[in-house]
Design an enzyme around this catalytic site. Sequence first.
Site, mmCIF file in Angstrom:
data_model
loop_
_atom_site.group_PDB
_atom_site.id
_atom_site.type_symbol
_atom_site.label_atom_id
_atom_site.label_comp_id
_atom_site.label_asym_id
_atom_site.label_seq_id
_atom_site.Cartn_x
_atom_site.Cartn_y
_atom_site.Cartn_z
ATOM 1 N N CYS A 227 -13.166 -13.112 -7.354
ATOM 2 C CA CYS A 227 -12.687 -13.796 -6.080
ATOM 3 C C CYS A 227 -13.768 -14.609 -5.273
ATOM 4 C CB CYS A 227 -11.919 -12.974 -5.325
ATOM 5 S SG CYS A 227 -10.531 -12.245 -6.151
ATOM 6 N N HIS B 8 -5.562 -11.464 -8.634
ATOM 7 C CA HIS B 8 -5.880 -10.789 -7.184
ATOM 8 C C HIS B 8 -5.169 -11.741 -6.072
ATOM 9 C CE1 HIS B 8 -9.703 -8.527 -8.673
ATOM 10 N NE2 HIS B 8 -8.638 -8.293 -9.637
ATOM 11 N N CYS C 155 -13.853 -9.295 -4.425
ATOM 12 C CA CYS C 155 -14.548 -8.841 -5.628
ATOM 13 C C CYS C 155 -15.529 -9.915 -6.227
ATOM 14 C CB CYS C 155 -13.463 -8.476 -6.876
ATOM 15 S SG CYS C 155 -12.469 -9.680 -7.636
ATOM 16 N N GLU D 263 -6.713 -13.109 -3.510
ATOM 17 C CA GLU D 263 -7.338 -14.580 -3.188
ATOM 18 C C GLU D 263 -7.159 -15.315 -4.292
ATOM 19 O OE1 GLU D 263 -10.173 -10.887 -1.712
ATOM 20 O OE2 GLU D 263 -8.779 -11.664 -3.299
ATOM 21 N N ASN E 222 -1.922 -9.834 -4.219
ATOM 22 C CA ASN E 222 -2.370 -9.099 -5.448
ATOM 23 C C ASN E 222 -0.918 -9.059 -6.367
ATOM 24 O OD1 ASN E 222 -2.422 -6.993 -7.711
ATOM 25 N ND2 ASN E 222 -4.597 -7.078 -7.037
ATOM 26 N N SER F 185 -12.376 -6.860 1.000
ATOM 27 C CA SER F 185 -13.425 -7.544 0.557
ATOM 28 C C SER F 185 -13.233 -8.198 -0.714
ATOM 29 C CB SER F 185 -14.700 -6.585 0.628
ATOM 30 O OG SER F 185 -15.843 -7.009 0.267
#
Length: 144
Positions: free
Chosen positions: A84, A52, A81, A54, A41, A79
Amino acid sequence: MALDKYLLAALDEANKGMEAGGVPIGSVLVIDGKIVARGHNRQSQMNSLIRHAEMDCIDRAGGLTSEELGRSIIYTTLSPCDMCAGAIIFFKIPRVIIGENLNYKGAEEYLLSRGVEVQVLNDQACIQMLQDFDRQNPGAWNKG
């Protein structure tokens, strides 16, 4: 249970992000047992709404073919969002390994509905890292 080496690499990315003044969420992309991209991030560091972990990782995988992406696995400490998850689907990444979804449960159902294999480990190190960060920086990680 020993921590998966790829999840460990994602945790290392999360630590790098935190050390640089960001939120401790990390990700790695693996193809054929080899890490081909890493990210964390960088929203604070880049003054970005979309950087983010990912997204950072996928962006750093530039140059991979759609065939290569089609046999990749993305590891993420938290997890994903909706944004992503959309990128994972868009780039046809077939498998996501999630470090934890207790601090935040993202778009796992959406990923599954689009044929992405999702595995949630609920690893204690991932859980604790974000909990500790949130305790020290209340509300800093879930601004958007």
